[in-house]
Design a protein around this motif. Sequence first.
Motif, PDB file in Angstrom:
ATOM      1  N   TYR A  30       0.839  -1.203   0.000  1.00 29.37           N
ATOM      2  CA  TYR A  30       0.000   0.000   0.000  1.00 29.37           C
ATOM      3  C   TYR A  30       0.878   1.258   0.000  1.00 29.37           C
ATOM      4  O   TYR A  30       0.649   2.189  -0.771  1.00 29.37           O
ATOM      5  CB  TYR A  30      -0.931  -0.005   1.218  1.00 29.37           C
ATOM      6  N   ALA A  31       1.878   1.288   0.878  1.00 23.90           N
ATOM      7  CA  ALA A  31       2.778   2.446   0.952  1.00 23.90           C
ATOM      8  C   ALA A  31       3.478   2.667  -0.385  1.00 23.90           C
ATOM      9  O   ALA A  31       3.601   3.807  -0.850  1.00 23.90           O
ATOM     10  CB  ALA A  31       3.804   2.247   2.068  1.00 23.90           C
ATOM     11  N   LEU A  32       3.911   1.593  -1.020  1.00 21.90           N
ATOM     12  CA  LEU A  32       4.584   1.699  -2.316  1.00 21.90           C
ATOM     13  C   LEU A  32       3.679   2.372  -3.345  1.00 21.90           C
ATOM     14  O   LEU A  32       4.094   3.297  -4.046  1.00 21.90           O
ATOM     15  CB  LEU A  32       5.010   0.310  -2.804  1.00 21.90           C
ATOM     16  N   HIS A  33       2.436   1.941  -3.408  1.00 24.57           N
ATOM     17  CA  HIS A  33       1.499   2.538  -4.367  1.00 24.57           C
ATOM     18  C   HIS A  33       1.217   4.006  -4.044  1.00 24.57           C
ATOM     19  O   HIS A  33       1.081   4.837  -4.946  1.00 24.57           O
ATOM     20  CB  HIS A  33       0.195   1.734  -4.425  1.00 24.57           C
ATOM     21  N   THR A  34       1.162   4.329  -2.766  1.00 28.81           N
ATOM     22  CA  THR A  34       0.950   5.714  -2.352  1.00 28.81           C
ATOM     23  C   THR A  34       2.125   6.586  -2.789  1.00 28.81           C
ATOM     24  O   THR A  34       1.939   7.680  -3.329  1.00 28.81           O
ATOM     25  CB  THR A  34       0.775   5.787  -0.817  1.00 28.81           C
ATOM     26  N   TRP A  35       3.352   6.091  -2.556  1.00 34.00           N
ATOM     27  CA  TRP A  35       4.541   6.856  -2.953  1.00 34.00           C
ATOM     28  C   TRP A  35       4.647   6.986  -4.464  1.00 34.00           C
ATOM     29  O   TRP A  35       5.070   8.020  -4.969  1.00 34.00           O
ATOM     30  CB  TRP A  35       5.800   6.210  -2.395  1.00 34.00           C
ATOM     31  N   GLU A  36       4.253   5.950  -5.193  1.00 34.62           N
ATOM     32  CA  GLU A  36       4.278   6.025  -6.659  1.00 34.62           C
ATOM     33  C   GLU A  36       3.315   7.102  -7.160  1.00 34.62           C
ATOM     34  O   GLU A  36       3.641   7.862  -8.080  1.00 34.62           O
ATOM     35  CB  GLU A  36       3.939   4.671  -7.278  1.00 34.62           C
ATOM     36  N   ALA A  37       2.139   7.183  -6.556  1.00 39.26           N
ATOM     37  CA  ALA A  37       1.171   8.216  -6.934  1.00 39.26           C
ATOM     38  C   ALA A  37       1.712   9.604  -6.590  1.00 39.26           C
ATOM     39  O   ALA A  37       1.605  10.543  -7.390  1.00 39.26           O
ATOM     40  CB  ALA A  37      -0.164   7.973  -6.237  1.00 39.26           C
ATOM     41  N   GLU A  38       2.317   9.727  -5.409  1.00 36.16           N
ATOM     42  CA  GLU A  38       2.900  11.010  -5.015  1.00 36.16           C
ATOM     43  C   GLU A  38       4.031  11.407  -5.955  1.00 36.16           C
ATOM     44  O   GLU A  38       4.159  12.573  -6.338  1.00 36.16           O
ATOM     45  CB  GLU A  38       3.415  10.942  -3.576  1.00 36.16           C
ATOM     46  N   LEU A  39       4.850  10.441  -6.342  1.00 29.52           N
ATOM     47  CA  LEU A  39       5.959  10.709  -7.256  1.00 29.52           C
ATOM     48  C   LEU A  39       5.444  11.235  -8.598  1.00 29.52           C
ATOM     49  O   LEU A  39       5.948  12.238  -9.118  1.00 29.52           O
ATOM     50  CB  LEU A  39       6.785   9.436  -7.467  1.00 29.52           C
ATOM     51  N   ALA A  40       4.438  10.580  -9.149  1.00 24.40           N
ATOM     52  CA  ALA A  40       3.888  11.008 -10.438  1.00 24.40           C
ATOM     53  C   ALA A  40       3.318  12.428 -10.326  1.00 24.40           C
ATOM     54  O   ALA A  40       3.558  13.278 -11.194  1.00 24.40           O
ATOM     55  CB  ALA A  40       2.813  10.026 -10.897  1.00 24.40           C
ATOM     56  N   TRP A  41       2.586  12.709  -9.261  1.00 26.40           N
ATOM     57  CA  TRP A  41       1.997  14.027  -9.063  1.00 26.40           C
ATOM     58  C   TRP A  41       3.086  15.086  -8.896  1.00 26.40           C
ATOM     59  O   TRP A  41       3.025  16.167  -9.498  1.00 26.40           O
ATOM     60  CB  TRP A  41       1.066  14.007  -7.843  1.00 26.40           C
ATOM     61  N   THR A  42       4.098  14.777  -8.088  1.00 24.40           N
ATOM     62  CA  THR A  42       5.160  15.745  -7.817  1.00 24.40           C
ATOM     63  C   THR A  42       5.934  16.067  -9.092  1.00 24.40           C
ATOM     64  O   THR A  42       6.253  17.231  -9.358  1.00 24.40           O
ATOM     65  CB  THR A  42       6.110  15.205  -6.718  1.00 24.40           C
ATOM     66  N   ARG A  43       6.228  15.047  -9.893  1.00 23.51           N
ATOM     67  CA  ARG A  43       6.905  15.295 -11.182  1.00 23.51           C
ATOM     68  C   ARG A  43       6.071  16.218 -12.067  1.00 23.51           C
ATOM     69  O   ARG A  43       6.603  17.117 -12.731  1.00 23.51           O
ATOM     70  CB  ARG A  43       7.149  13.973 -11.906  1.00 23.51           C
ATOM     71  N   ARG A  44       4.764  15.996 -12.089  1.00 21.31           N
ATOM     72  CA  ARG A  44       3.887  16.826 -12.914  1.00 21.31           C
ATOM     73  C   ARG A  44       3.899  18.280 -12.437  1.00 21.31           C
ATOM     74  O   ARG A  44       3.956  19.209 -13.244  1.00 21.31           O
ATOM     75  CB  ARG A  44       2.464  16.265 -12.894  1.00 21.31           C
ATOM     76  N   ILE A  45       3.886  18.487 -11.110  1.00 18.15           N
ATOM     77  CA  ILE A  45       3.906  19.851 -10.573  1.00 18.15           C
ATOM     78  C   ILE A  45       5.235  20.538 -10.906  1.00 18.15           C
ATOM     79  O   ILE A  45       5.263  21.709 -11.281  1.00 18.15           O
ATOM     80  CB  ILE A  45       3.651  19.851  -9.043  1.00 18.15           C
ATOM     81  N   VAL A  46       6.344  19.824 -10.816  1.00 20.17           N
ATOM     82  CA  VAL A  46       7.643  20.396 -11.182  1.00 20.17           C
ATOM     83  C   VAL A  46       7.615  20.841 -12.643  1.00 20.17           C
ATOM     84  O   VAL A  46       8.050  21.957 -12.986  1.00 20.17           O
ATOM     85  CB  VAL A  46       8.794  19.391 -10.938  1.00 20.17           C
ATOM     86  N   THR A  47       7.086  19.995 -13.512  1.00 15.53           N
ATOM     87  CA  THR A  47       6.990  20.333 -14.940  1.00 15.53           C
ATOM     88  C   THR A  47       6.142  21.582 -15.136  1.00 15.53           C
ATOM     89  O   THR A  47       6.517  22.497 -15.893  1.00 15.53           O
ATOM     90  CB  THR A  47       6.394  19.144 -15.731  1.00 15.53           C
ATOM     91  N   GLU A  48       5.007  21.651 -14.431  1.00 19.27           N
ATOM     92  CA  GLU A  48       4.117  22.806 -14.568  1.00 19.27           C
ATOM     93  C   GLU A  48       4.763  24.091 -14.049  1.00 19.27           C
ATOM     94  O   GLU A  48       4.556  25.168 -14.608  1.00 19.27           O
ATOM     95  CB  GLU A  48       2.797  22.550 -13.841  1.00 19.27           C
ATOM     96  N   ILE A  49       5.559  23.983 -12.984  1.00 20.55           N
ATOM     97  CA  ILE A  49       6.259  25.175 -12.474  1.00 20.55           C
ATOM     98  C   ILE A  49       7.290  25.635 -13.498  1.00 20.55           C
ATOM     99  O   ILE A  49       7.373  26.812 -13.847  1.00 20.55           O
ATOM    100  CB  ILE A  49       6.935  24.886 -11.114  1.00 20.55           C
ATOM    101  N   ARG A  50       8.068  24.673 -13.998  1.00 24.79           N
ATOM    102  CA  ARG A  50       9.164  25.026 -14.913  1.00 24.79           C
ATOM    103  C   ARG A  50       8.668  25.529 -16.272  1.00 24.79           C
ATOM    104  O   ARG A  50       9.297  26.395 -16.869  1.00 24.79           O
ATOM    105  CB  ARG A  50      10.093  23.833 -15.098  1.00 24.79           C
ATOM    106  N   ASP A  51       7.534  24.989 -16.753  1.00 21.32           N
ATOM    107  CA  ASP A  51       7.051  25.461 -18.057  1.00 21.32           C
ATOM    108  C   ASP A  51       6.101  26.659 -17.938  1.00 21.32           C
ATOM    109  O   ASP A  51       5.617  27.188 -18.936  1.00 21.32           O
ATOM    110  CB  ASP A  51       6.420  24.328 -18.877  1.00 21.32           C
ATOM    111  N   GLY A  52       5.842  27.096 -16.702  1.00 19.32           N
ATOM    112  CA  GLY A  52       5.027  28.287 -16.488  1.00 19.32           C
ATOM    113  C   GLY A  52       3.529  28.047 -16.502  1.00 19.32           C
ATOM    114  O   GLY A  52       2.752  28.993 -16.380  1.00 19.32           O
TER     115      GLY A  52
END
Length: 197
Positions: A162-184
């Motif tokens: 369960y923890a693994l799946h939670t961290w995988e979801a958080e990782l995907a979301w966090t990567r997306r937010i970084v992309t959105e910050i960097r591309d404006g």
Amino acid sequence: MANRKISNTLALAVLGLLQERPMHPYEMASVLRERYKDASFKINSGSLYDTVEVLVRHGWISPRETVREGKRPERTIYEHTELGHREFLDWLDELIRVPVHEHPKFMAAMSYLGALGPDAAADALTERVSHLTKRIEETRTLLNSTVGAGSLPRLFMIEVEYALHTWEAELAWTRRIVTEIRDGSLSWPGTEQGGGQ
């Protein structure tokens, strides 16, 4: 939701272990660590002994016997009471059925992400991506070496899965937010286009 006399989840771990057999606190700590439960419960000797005392005081467990092996100190072995067994099952059932509103520190920090500014926020989240990636890799290795290798039944490590799946979801979301910050594309107060400074 019941207003439980004991709500410390380490008590849940103690009660769960005593479902299997009577144990003394030192053995409880050892078994929890052997089963990698220290990822689910904060385990240290002081808090474990305090938890055992609270469970005894509320009548959920009771001393069965005191033993001494060689020159080691005496150890008290504890077992479930009928009340403790019922409370454990009711509590476990409730925790699984009813989502609890928790207050994760990361969520609290994210509510003020804007204070860092876009560059610092993207850098901080990028470092979090690195930590999450490492944690996920280590957890996959652990699951493969235990459940995958057949040394432990999957059910014994289900919370790690369960923890693994939670961290995988958080990782995907966090990567997306970084992309959105960097591309404006994530709007940022105080910047003309919402992106970099």
